[in-house]
Design a protein around this motif. Structure first.
Motif, mmCIF file in Angstrom:
data_model
loop_
_atom_site.group_PDB
_atom_site.id
_atom_site.type_symbol
_atom_site.label_atom_id
_atom_site.label_comp_id
_atom_site.label_asym_id
_atom_site.label_seq_id
_atom_site.Cartn_x
_atom_site.Cartn_y
_atom_site.Cartn_z
ATOM 1 N N ARG A 65 0.829 -1.213 0.000
ATOM 2 C CA ARG A 65 0.000 0.000 0.000
ATOM 3 C C ARG A 65 0.858 1.256 0.000
ATOM 4 N N LEU A 66 1.772 1.304 0.954
ATOM 5 C CA LEU A 66 2.579 2.511 1.038
ATOM 6 C C LEU A 66 3.508 2.673 -0.148
ATOM 7 N N LEU A 68 3.020 1.604 -3.061
ATOM 8 C CA LEU A 68 2.177 2.014 -4.181
ATOM 9 C C LEU A 68 1.797 3.484 -4.034
ATOM 10 N N PHE A 69 1.509 3.811 -2.808
ATOM 11 C CA PHE A 69 1.121 5.196 -2.548
ATOM 12 C C PHE A 69 2.246 6.144 -2.892
ATOM 13 N N SER A 70 3.468 5.709 -2.547
ATOM 14 C CA SER A 70 4.590 6.591 -2.784
ATOM 15 C C SER A 70 5.267 6.321 -4.118
ATOM 16 N N GLY A 71 4.812 5.257 -4.820
ATOM 17 C CA GLY A 71 5.445 4.933 -6.105
ATOM 18 C C GLY A 71 6.840 4.389 -5.914
ATOM 19 N N ASP A 72 7.090 3.754 -4.790
ATOM 20 C CA ASP A 72 8.427 3.216 -4.525
ATOM 21 C C ASP A 72 8.583 1.874 -5.238
ATOM 22 N N SER A 125 -6.428 2.538 -0.366
ATOM 23 C CA SER A 125 -5.748 3.331 0.665
ATOM 24 C C SER A 125 -6.191 2.916 2.053
ATOM 25 N N LEU A 147 -5.309 2.315 -5.105
ATOM 26 C CA LEU A 147 -3.903 2.602 -5.370
ATOM 27 C C LEU A 147 -3.368 1.718 -6.504
ATOM 28 N N LEU B 214 -1.966 8.367 3.757
ATOM 29 C CA LEU B 214 -2.671 7.584 2.732
ATOM 30 C C LEU B 214 -4.164 7.487 3.036
ATOM 31 N N ASN B 275 7.029 14.246 -4.302
ATOM 32 C CA ASN B 275 6.722 12.887 -4.820
ATOM 33 C C ASN B 275 5.451 12.986 -5.660
ATOM 34 N N THR B 277 3.976 10.887 -7.440
ATOM 35 C CA THR B 277 3.033 9.768 -7.305
ATOM 36 C C THR B 277 2.108 9.993 -6.119
ATOM 37 N N VAL B 278 2.733 10.417 -5.006
ATOM 38 C CA VAL B 278 1.907 10.679 -3.843
ATOM 39 C C VAL B 278 0.943 11.811 -4.144
ATOM 40 N N ASN B 281 -1.801 10.497 -6.098
ATOM 41 C CA ASN B 281 -2.714 9.711 -5.262
ATOM 42 C C ASN B 281 -3.564 10.614 -4.356
#
Lengths: 776, 291
Positions: A65-66, A68-72, A125, A147, B214, B275, B277-278, B281
């Motif tokens: 989740r995170l 994906l949220f941060s695009g890492d 999320s 996400l 998030l 960021n 992406t964030v 989102n």
């Protein structure tokens, strides 16, 4: 007992079969339990795999989740790699909201082999578990946003390794189970079967006749009850065995007697069949429905129809009488005969008919039908040969009668001709000038000579006399006859004489006449010319002789022409006297003479002819079995010149005309002639003259004197008292053995009647001049 | 064994310094807490701006370093303490001024006493508040330990009014309280400001900060680019080299006597990182006006 036999015994034993059933049941149980275990394990493994994969997916989704949220992406890759550490997971993917793959990890040691299952979980999320307020209100969490998603692929085929292990384990346990069950069950079964074996052994001994055997009967158990019953059965069997033995003895006696009777019956039947087969008549019987039950050998051989071919009497009628009209007439005759027999109270009904054999020949048969014990006995008497024999007998009788008649006529006719010719010749000698009378006398002489020839043939046919047989070459006779008869005829002859052809014992003159007649007949059949083929061959004893001949060696002569042929219905008639198809040319006596001469020689003559294809006469003449003699017959003796002679001549003849002719011609030649009619007178006259010292110079003796001594007997008496007597035999039967072999009978010469020219005077002149006169 | 090795190293260091100072004494003694990249980067900035001689001691290389004795023996004109450990080790130095660099404890919790000066590790609070306002946040949540960042937050509160921003502050005394405080902030803030507070931000609580972001769809404004990958939306990073240069300028001023010994300027040069992406989102367009 071989190992294989021992194994067969064990395999068929009850213990083995019970044990086999036991093992089979245990196997089925093991299979069922093992299968259930395997299925359960497979299902559990599938569920576990699916659950594990889902848990992995959920965990990945939560962990991602995170990132994906941060695009890492790096973190996502780590998470995906971590997910595929599980060997059940083939592939782990993390995708963003737009479906773009952010991380894709595959199990490094697993390549996909199919049956891929996938689990996709959306990553949002908010955590999957909503707040109690959200659950109660049915609203999604506030601020919840998608996400991306995770996708887990797992391969169910990867379970096969575990499944194989499970199966192997189940099989191993199953085998162990079977082994344990077998090891534990066999001794138990064997112990339990011991009593059963003892019962079987006892039964076997009782079966083998040991009825005194008693089985141990344990009270209460089934085997004990069975043993008690078997003991009772053994006692009963012992009693029955005794009774059976007695009964068997009596039965054996009866069977022996019955067997003997059957053998006798079979022998009797065989004898009857042999007799039936040996019978010279056809015998068959049918049942009342007309089914043929028996046919004897004669019937099969005679008519050619086998027993298997004819099933019913209708079949017989169909084949034996192929012409429907004739068949109908035969059936009517049969029914009529049956009715007539019924009216007369007779058992047998008879009728006649012609039966067509398998080879097409037709036999004349008398049918006798007789009803005996629900069967119809049919007797067939073939009268074809008997009829033919009767016909031949009648013909022979007719011919004999005809011969006697013809002989008498011919004799008288010949005597008359003798006088006519003698006087004609005598008159011609008196006429020195060749005037008109001389010409007429010559013609009369020619006509009289022809008549004399006919008379000669008639005489040959009628009596012919016994042939004067001598060994001779038939080839020479044939060649002489061909050269004599084919002169100027425009017909050629092809003669095939094989080397080593046997000679025959035959009368050369008569045999020559046979071939003369046959060749003349062939020439007349081919007026436009052609070739006569004559083939000779030895027919030995190794081959069956033709019909009507006795076994022995024969020479076969086949004479064929290419003439117009003879219709079938005339084949037999051509040998009858005075039967001719060429009126005005033939006398009708040629072929009759042929048959007469050949049959007197012990042979046969047959004729085969087809209209338009010519005719073949086949002669069979008994041979000597050796080569023919090579020397030719003695050359004809020279005729002595006619000259005036002296001396007294005794002339014996029963015919006055001939006596007068002889007297006149001989006296004209200078002889003193004494004539007499009877043989006894001749003897007396000769003796008287001799006793008086004036013996006859010669005596001319007629061979045949009716109702008295003939020339042969007279010669014998005279030679008895005058061995040097000069005796001449005279007869119209030129083929008489006395004529042909006159020296053997004491004659110095033989003169045939009628006398041609000065034959008699020349003969006497030759004899009395000291030379031997020829016979003619 | 390790202790023995460290003792040997210290002996070698003293011997080395003795040999070195025997010829000429350095102007600045750099006491460096460790050999991290950030320290090296700042020291390089310092060296680039400082014209005098420097000597460096890395504390992490030794078991124990007596900085006071070292100053006595080496007699530098100034001590540059790089990092909190170095600053703590140098606090008892009284002979020469001490300048702190990259030491969060220098001016975040409370003002230091004595002859310690230094350059703050953060830019002025206004810069963060300005950034929050740019993100459209009216209520900015802050979780902090007053013992670590009380002074800096006090300055922030004073400036917040000017920016029309309400700081929703939750204090923690232990890291385990952080998640509870975050729960309290749900629905109450439009953005979350993460301070370099070692109590509030730990490895265990870090995920809670970004999960909050998030789930509540609020951006996290942080002080380091490193947290962007973890889920922060925007970071305001100080330029470490410039920090070194700023420290060099301060040191020169102190050596020249132009400045007092208690000067604590904020970091002057920062860089904004986002960021995307964030931001996507969260529905924020970070590329437009943040920078």
């Amino acid at each position: 007992m071989t190992l294989r036999d021992r194994f067969e015994v064990i395999r068929k034993s009850f213990l083995f079969r019970i044990f086999s059933i036991f093992i089979q049941v245990a196997t089925v149980v093991a299979l069922l339990v093992g299968s259930l275990y395997i299925l359960t394990e497979i299902r559990k493994d599938r569920r576990t795999s699916e659950t594990l994969s889902r848990l992995t997916a959920v965990g990945l989704a939560k962990s991602a989740r995170l990132p994906l949220f941060s695009g890492d992406a790096e973190e996502l890759s780590k998470l995906a790699q971590f997910a595929v550490v599980n060997p059940a997971i083939h592939r782990a993917m993390v995708l963003d909201r737009s479906g773009r793959v952010l991380a894709d990890a595959r199990h490094s040691k697993i390549s996909p082999q199919g049956n891929i299952q996938a689990i996709s979980i959306e990553v949002r999320s908010s955590p999957s578990g909503s707040s109690p307020d959200d659950v109660l209100t049915g609203e999604t969490a506030r601020g919840d946003l998608p996400l991306g998603s995770v996708r887990i692929e797992y391969e169910t085929i990867r379970l096969s390794g575990h499944i194989r292990g499970t199966i192997l384990l189940a099989v191993a346990f199953g085998l162990l189970f079977l082994l344990l069950v077998s090891a534990a069950g066999y001794p138990v079964l064997r112990r339990e079967m011991r009593s059963f074996d003892e019962l079987l052994r006892g039964l076997g001994e009782i079966r083998d006749g040991d009825y005194d055997r008693r089985l141990p009967a344990d009270s209460g158990s089934e085997l004990g009850i069975a043993a008690t019953n078997v003991n009772g059965l053994a006692a009963a069997l012992k009693q029955r065995d005794g009774e059976n033995r007695e009964l068997q003895r009596s039965l054996e006696c009866e069977i022996q007697a019955h067997t003997h009777s059957e053998a006798e019956a079979r022998e009797s039947e065989r004898t009857l069949r042999d007799l039936m087969d040996a019978m010279p008549a056809g015998v068959a019987w049918t049942d009342l429905d007309g089914n043929i039950r028996f046919m004897n050998r004669y019937m099969i051989d005679c008519f050619g129809y086998g027993y298997g071919e004819l099933r019913t009497i209708e079949d017989w009628f169909f084949w034996a009488h192929p012409d429907p009209d004739y068949r109908r007439s035969v059936l009517e005759a049969r029914n009529a005969a049956a009715e007539a027999a019924s009216k007369q109270g007779a058992d047998v009904s008879s009728y006649e008919g012609r039966v067509t054999c398998r080879d097409g020949s037709v036999r004349h048969v008398i049918f006798n039908n007789q009803i005996r014990k629900e069967r119809i006995v049919i007797t067939l008497i073939d009268i074809t040969d008997r009829e033919a024999m009767q016909e031949r007998f009648i013909r022979a009788q007719k011919m004999e009668t005809l011969g006697i008649l013809a002989g008498g006529i011919a004799h008288n006719f010949n005597n008359a001709l003798t006088s006519v010719l003698g006087y004609i010749g005598f008159a011609r000698m008196k006429l020195n000038d060749p005037d008109k009378a001389m010409q007429l006398l010559k013609k009369a002489e020619i006509a009289s000579s022809a008549a004399a020839g006919i008379a000669g043939q008639l005489l040959t046919f009628a009596r012919g006399g016994d042939p004067v047989k001598a060994p001779l070459s038939i080839a020479k006779v044939i060649r002489d006859a061909v050269s004599l008869s084919l002169g100027g005829a425009g017909v050629d002859a092809s003669i095939e004489i094989p080397p080593g052809l046997h000679g025959v014992e035959a009368d050369e003159g008569q045999l020559g006449q046979v071939f003369n007649n046959l060749i003349i007949n062939a020439v007349q059949a081919m007026p436009d010319g052609g070739t006569i083929a004559i083939r000779c061959a030895n027919v030995g004893t190794e081959k069956p002789p033709p019909q009507g001949l006795l076994p022995g060696d024969y020479v076969r002569i086949a004479l064929s022409d290419r003439g117009c042929g003879i219709p079938e219905e005339m084949l037999e008639k051509v040998f009858e006297p005075y039967f001719t198809t060429r009126a005005g040319i033939g006398s009708g006596l040629g072929l009759a003479s042929v048959r007469s001469i050949v049959e007197k020689h012990g042979g046969t003559v047959t004729l085969h002819s087809e209209v338009g294809k010519g005719a073949t006469f086949t002669l069979h003449i008994p041979s000597t079995g050796t080569l023919a003699p090579g020397e030719d017959p003695p050359a004809p003796e020279n005729l002595a010149p006619t000259a005036m002679a002296g001396g007294s001549i005794l002339f014996l003849d029963d015919e006055a005309l001939i006596r007068n002719l002889a007297r006149e011609t001989l006296e004209d030649s200078g002889y003193r002639v004494t004539t007499c009619t009877h043989g006894e007178d001749a003897i007396a006259l000769y003796r008287e003259a001799k006793d008086q010292g004036t013996p006859f110079s010669a005596a001319v003796l007629d061979l045949t004197i009716p109702n008295g001594l003939g020339g042969r007997e007279v010669a014998g008496r005279i030679l008895a008292f005058d061995p040097d007597a000069v005796l001449v035999v005279s007869s119209g039967y030129s083929n008489n053995p006395v004529m042909s072999d006159h020296r053997r009978f004491g004659f110095r010469a033989a003169v045939s009647k009628p006398y041609k020219d000065d034959a008699l005077t020349r003969t006497l002149a030759g004899l009395l001049a000291g030379s031997t006169a020829p016979h003619h | 064994m390790a202790v023995l090795m460290r003792a040997l190293r210290l002996i070698f260091a003293v011997a080395f310094l003795a040999c070195a100072t025997g010829a000429t004494a350095a102007d600045v003694l750099i006491v460096q807490s460790g050999r991290s990249t950030a320290y090296e980067e700042s020291v390089r900035g310092f060296r680039s701006a400082h014209k005098g001689t420097v000597q460096t001691v890395v504390l992490s290389d030794y078991a124990e370093v007596d900085v006071v004795r070292l100053v006595k023996e080496e007699q530098p004109r100034l001590v540059l303490a790089v990092g909190d450990a170095a600053l703590a080790a140098s606090r008892k130095v009284s002979q020469v001024p001490v300048v702190g660099l990259l030491a969060p404890s220098l001016n975040l919790a409370k003002r230091p006493v004595g002859s310690v000066s230094g350059v703050g590790v953060l830019p002025p609070p206004e810069r963060y508040l300005e950034l929050c306002r740019t993100l459209g946040a009216k209520r900015v949540g802050v979780i902090h330990d007053p013992d670590r960042t009380g002074l800096y937050l006090k300055r922030a509160r004073q400036a917040a009014n000017r920016f029309g921003i309400e700081l929703v502050v939750r204090e923690v005394r232990a890291p385990r309280e952080t998640l509870a405080r975050l729960e309290q902030l749900k629905g109450a803030v439009d953005a979350l400001w993460m301070l370099p507070d070692a109590t509030a931000v730990t490895a265990e609580t870090l995920e809670g900060w970004f999960l909050f972001s998030l789930q509540q769809k609020v951006p996290v404004v942080t002080f380091s680019e490193q947290y962007l990958a973890k889920g922060a939306a925007v970071s305001l990073d100080v330029d470490r080299a410039d920090l070194g240069r700023q420290a060099a300028e301060l040191a020169d001023s102190l050596l020249n006597g132009a400045a007092s010994r208690s000067t604590w300027p904020d970091a002057r040069k920062v860089t904004v990182h986002t960021n995307e992406t964030v931001g996507k989102n969260l529905g924020l367009d970070l590329s437009a006006g943040v920078k």
